[in-house]
Design a protein around this motif. Structure first.
Motif, PDB file in Angstrom:
ATOM      1  N   VAL A 260       0.859  -1.178   0.000  1.00 28.20           N
ATOM      2  CA  VAL A 260       0.000   0.000   0.000  1.00 28.20           C
ATOM      3  C   VAL A 260       0.896   1.228   0.000  1.00 28.20           C
ATOM      4  N   ILE A 261       0.723   2.081  -0.988  1.00 28.77           N
ATOM      5  CA  ILE A 261       1.549   3.271  -1.141  1.00 28.77           C
ATOM      6  C   ILE A 261       0.719   4.482  -0.769  1.00 28.77           C
ATOM      7  N   GLY A 262       1.140   5.164   0.296  1.00 27.71           N
ATOM      8  CA  GLY A 262       0.357   6.294   0.780  1.00 27.71           C
ATOM      9  C   GLY A 262      -0.963   5.839   1.357  1.00 27.71           C
ATOM     10  N   ASP A 263      -1.993   6.638   1.224  1.00 30.93           N
ATOM     11  CA  ASP A 263      -3.306   6.323   1.774  1.00 30.93           C
ATOM     12  C   ASP A 263      -4.293   5.836   0.723  1.00 30.93           C
ATOM     13  N   HIS A 264      -3.869   5.773  -0.540  1.00 33.17           N
ATOM     14  CA  HIS A 264      -4.847   5.516  -1.585  1.00 33.17           C
ATOM     15  C   HIS A 264      -4.478   4.398  -2.560  1.00 33.17           C
ATOM     16  N   LEU A 265      -3.209   4.191  -2.830  1.00 33.76           N
ATOM     17  CA  LEU A 265      -2.803   3.295  -3.904  1.00 33.76           C
ATOM     18  C   LEU A 265      -2.370   1.937  -3.362  1.00 33.76           C
ATOM     19  N   GLN A 266      -2.961   0.874  -3.912  1.00 35.80           N
ATOM     20  CA  GLN A 266      -2.527  -0.484  -3.595  1.00 35.80           C
ATOM     21  C   GLN A 266      -2.119  -1.197  -4.876  1.00 35.80           C
ATOM     22  N   LEU A 267      -0.956  -1.856  -4.810  1.00 39.13           N
ATOM     23  CA  LEU A 267      -0.490  -2.696  -5.901  1.00 39.13           C
ATOM     24  C   LEU A 267      -0.750  -4.147  -5.541  1.00 39.13           C
ATOM     25  N   ASN A 268      -1.177  -4.919  -6.514  1.00 33.41           N
ATOM     26  CA  ASN A 268      -1.382  -6.361  -6.316  1.00 33.41           C
ATOM     27  C   ASN A 268      -0.726  -7.061  -7.501  1.00 33.41           C
ATOM     28  N   TYR A 269       0.538  -7.449  -7.302  1.00 33.69           N
ATOM     29  CA  TYR A 269       1.318  -8.057  -8.363  1.00 33.69           C
ATOM     30  C   TYR A 269       1.450  -9.556  -8.102  1.00 33.69           C
ATOM     31  N   LEU A 270       1.149 -10.346  -9.116  1.00 34.75           N
ATOM     32  CA  LEU A 270       1.251 -11.801  -9.009  1.00 34.75           C
ATOM     33  C   LEU A 270       2.089 -12.316 -10.169  1.00 34.75           C
ATOM     34  N   ALA A 271       3.050 -13.172  -9.856  1.00 39.25           N
ATOM     35  CA  ALA A 271       3.850 -13.842 -10.880  1.00 39.25           C
ATOM     36  C   ALA A 271       3.916 -15.318 -10.525  1.00 39.25           C
ATOM     37  N   ASN A 272       3.581 -16.190 -11.480  1.00 35.49           N
ATOM     38  CA  ASN A 272       3.680 -17.621 -11.200  1.00 35.49           C
ATOM     39  C   ASN A 272       4.138 -18.391 -12.427  1.00 35.49           C
ATOM     40  N   PHE A 273       4.630 -19.572 -12.160  1.00 30.83           N
ATOM     41  CA  PHE A 273       5.147 -20.464 -13.188  1.00 30.83           C
ATOM     42  C   PHE A 273       4.527 -21.828 -12.948  1.00 30.83           C
ATOM     43  N   GLN A 274       3.865 -22.382 -13.966  1.00 29.55           N
ATOM     44  CA  GLN A 274       3.154 -23.650 -13.827  1.00 29.55           C
ATOM     45  C   GLN A 274       3.717 -24.689 -14.788  1.00 29.55           C
ATOM     46  N   GLN A 275       3.717 -25.933 -14.323  1.00 24.93           N
ATOM     47  CA  GLN A 275       4.166 -27.050 -15.144  1.00 24.93           C
ATOM     48  C   GLN A 275       3.023 -28.062 -15.235  1.00 24.93           C
ATOM     49  N   PHE A 276       2.616 -28.374 -16.462  1.00 25.41           N
ATOM     50  CA  PHE A 276       1.568 -29.358 -16.727  1.00 25.41           C
ATOM     51  C   PHE A 276       2.230 -30.601 -17.318  1.00 25.41           C
ATOM     52  N   PHE A 277       2.279 -31.675 -16.549  1.00 28.94           N
ATOM     53  CA  PHE A 277       2.898 -32.918 -17.002  1.00 28.94           C
ATOM     54  C   PHE A 277       1.818 -33.970 -17.240  1.00 28.94           C
ATOM     55  N   ALA A 278       1.844 -34.596 -18.422  1.00 28.80           N
ATOM     56  CA  ALA A 278       0.942 -35.698 -18.741  1.00 28.80           C
ATOM     57  C   ALA A 278       1.788 -36.968 -18.821  1.00 28.80           C
ATOM     58  N   ASN A 294      -1.902  -5.640 -11.026  1.00 25.36           N
ATOM     59  CA  ASN A 294      -3.109  -4.891 -10.697  1.00 25.36           C
ATOM     60  C   ASN A 294      -2.750  -3.633  -9.927  1.00 25.36           C
ATOM     61  N   HIS A 295      -3.356  -2.509 -10.314  1.00 25.04           N
ATOM     62  CA  HIS A 295      -3.141  -1.239  -9.628  1.00 25.04           C
ATOM     63  C   HIS A 295      -4.517  -0.683  -9.258  1.00 25.04           C
ATOM     64  N   THR A 296      -4.744  -0.414  -7.981  1.00 21.03           N
ATOM     65  CA  THR A 296      -6.038   0.098  -7.522  1.00 21.03           C
ATOM     66  C   THR A 296      -5.822   1.390  -6.753  1.00 21.03           C
ATOM     67  N   PHE A 297      -6.500   2.448  -7.203  1.00 26.70           N
ATOM     68  CA  PHE A 297      -6.447   3.744  -6.523  1.00 26.70           C
ATOM     69  C   PHE A 297      -7.793   3.962  -5.834  1.00 26.70           C
ATOM     70  N   TYR A 298      -7.790   3.981  -4.502  1.00 22.63           N
ATOM     71  CA  TYR A 298      -9.013   4.156  -3.725  1.00 22.63           C
ATOM     72  C   TYR A 298      -9.293   5.646  -3.544  1.00 22.63           C
ATOM     73  N   LEU A 299     -10.434   6.077  -4.054  1.00 20.50           N
ATOM     74  CA  LEU A 299     -10.745   7.508  -4.067  1.00 20.50           C
ATOM     75  C   LEU A 299     -10.893   8.087  -2.674  1.00 20.50           C
ATOM     76  N   TYR A 300     -11.352   7.272  -1.716  1.00 16.02           N
ATOM     77  CA  TYR A 300     -11.609   7.798  -0.373  1.00 16.02           C
ATOM     78  C   TYR A 300     -10.710   7.145   0.679  1.00 16.02           C
ATOM     79  N   GLY A 301      -9.592   6.628   0.251  1.00 17.70           N
ATOM     80  CA  GLY A 301      -8.639   6.059   1.188  1.00 17.70           C
ATOM     81  C   GLY A 301      -8.678   4.545   1.225  1.00 17.70           C
TER      82      GLY A 301
END
Length: 475
Positions: A260-278, A294-301
């Motif tokens: 959470v950056i300051g009172d309004h901005l939240q970052l939600n970053y996801l990185a993943n690596f998947q292996q599908f074995f048959a 994902n970047h979300t700016f909350y207008l009222y905090g």
């Protein structure tokens, strides 16, 4: 004699309650709450009674949208929990069916590690008296508050009678429309391990992610639909995996940061690596990596508008064990947010392997997990092993639990990783209403337009109670 009888009855009831098990007590208390909420016809009957029937525990009505084209699911859910010294345990079991003949059933177990972490008291320095400042700071040991490690175990089967397939790639056409049915069983587990030990890392709200799943898919043709069955238009060469569906072992590793950056901005970053074995069919094995920014700016905090984490609750719970569900409020407090999202996913195959089409992610309408992307196009419209999506959104409260949501999407799919880029993007716009009422699932009614293929009306009820974690992804 009258008073002695009353005393004997009181003693008998007290003894019975004392011998009552936790599950019996939960059912008894739920019955009392339902009876109290549904005892008379009033506006409270519509809100309070329905609220208890759809959210209370251990037994309640389960409802939610099935994957697109498969209708609305209705059934029952059972929730139980148990707390120990170091663990918080919960179980969810649910089953729903739709008039289309599609159904889903599953069991989900959540294990949250809650060890007591003690902060050592400060020891006064030599030479300081009993009334010195150091002694005042030498308090009793305190308990540390930090995110908990969450383990998930699950077994889920879903049967879908209508899924659209238009061919592969960004240039597929409506003339290639076909349908198929699919049953998929997922058995496995996942873990979310917060990293909080180092202050610099803790500020990032970093969590390490892992998963191990067995995936078993069975495809079938579907006749009697408005589109032809998939096997009449496609072969295993044009729809990899159509002729046979081996069992898969799917592994995954990744990380997530939510600072959470300051009172309004939240970052939600996801990185993943998947292996599908048959194991029985190496030509179907593949690797996939995904970056979701994902970047979300909350207008009222942030504290006023931000939703709570879903990690601690099961899909049929609107609050963790021993906590009450959020009330259906009609607050006049304003809530609003602006979101910007970049989602990029690419698959890696060997020279002889191909990604099965039923595991390829889609853009258009809503995907198999119910996520809206390029909403003006038909559901599952574009499908390929690689894709790029840009989303911009605006959501604001209107009155009480009702809100307004606007979206703009740009995206494309690609048959090869080299074709992923910002050229030849499809675009779509959407606007509509959302309903976030207490612990009920979020409901959205959207009208989408833009692009050359017309418009699309989309109604969706989330399959998880508000605040509950999502079910395993189907692709």
């Amino acid at each position: 004699m009258r008073w002695s009888a009353v005393v004997l009855l009181w003693l008998a009831s007290t003894t019975a309650l004392a011998q009552e098990g936790k599950l019996q007590a939960d059912f008894r208390r739920e019955g009392e709450r339902v009876a109290d909420a549904c005892n008379e016809f009033s506006f409270k009957l519509v809100t309070g009674c329905a609220y208890e029937l759809f959210t209370d525990h251990p037994l309640h009505i389960a409802a939610g949208s099935m994957p697109p084209q498969n209708g609305f699911g209705l059934g029952a859910a059972f929730v139980a929990d148990k707390n120990t010294k170091n663990w918080r345990l919960s179980w969810d079991v649910d089953a729903v069916g739709a008039t289309s003949g599609s159904w889903r059933a599953g069991g989900y177990m959540k294990m949250i590690h809650t060890p007591v972490v003690v902060i050592k008291p400060i020891i006064p320095m030599s030479g300081e008296g009993s009334g010195g400042s150091s002694e005042k700071r030498a308090k009793k040991a305190k308990l540390a508050v930090h995110p908990y490690t969450v383990f998930n175990l699950y077994a889920q089967s879903i049967s879908l009678n209508k899924l659209n397939f238009f061919g592969l790639g960004n240039d597929s056409t409506l003339a290639g429309a076909s349908v198929f049915g699919m049953t998929q069983t997922i058995v496995g587990g996942s873990v979310i391990k917060p990293v909080y030990e180092w202050p610099a890392i803790g500020k990032l709200n970093l969590a390490l992610l892992g998963e191990v799943n067995g995936r078993f898919v069975n495809l079938r043709g579907e006749n009697g639909q408005s589109f032809p069955s998939i096997e009449t238009l496609y072969t295993n060469a044009t729809a990899p995996g159509l002729s046979s569906q081996p069992g898969f072992i799917q592994l995954g590793e990744g990380f997530r940061i939510k600072p959470v950056i300051g009172d309004h901005l939240q970052l939600n970053y996801l990185a993943n690596f998947q292996q599908f074995f048959a194991p029985s069919s190496s030509q179907n094995s593949f690797l996939r990596w995904t970056a979701d920014l994902n970047h979300t700016f909350y207008l009222y905090g942030y504290t006023q508008s931000a939703p709570k984490s879903t990690d601690a609750s099961g899909p049929d719970e609107c609050a963790p064990a021993n906590e009450t569900c959020p009330e259906v409020s009609h607050s006049r407090n304003l809530n609003g947010s602006i979101g910007v999202r970049l989602l990029l996913s690419e698959s890696i195959t060997s020279g002889t392997s191909a990604v099965p089409f039923y595991f390829q992610q889609t853009l258009g309408g809503s995907d198999i997990n119910g996520t809206l992307a390029l909403g003006s196009y038909q559901d599952y419209r574009y499908r390929a092993p690689n894709f790029l999506l840009l989303q911009e959104s605006f959501e604001h409260s209107i009155w009480g639990p009702f809100g307004l949501k606007l979206m703009a999407d740009e995206g494309r799919v690609a048959l090869t990783r080299g074709d992923v880029g910002f050229s030849h993007l499809k675009h779509s716009f959407a606007g509509g209403l959302t309903l976030r009422a207490g612990g009920f699932p979020m409901v959205s009614l959207m009208f989408a337009w833009g692009g050359p293929e017309g418009h699309h009306n989309i109604a969706n009820m989330n399959t998880s109670l508000l605040g509950g974690s999502s079910r395993p992804a189907l692709d």
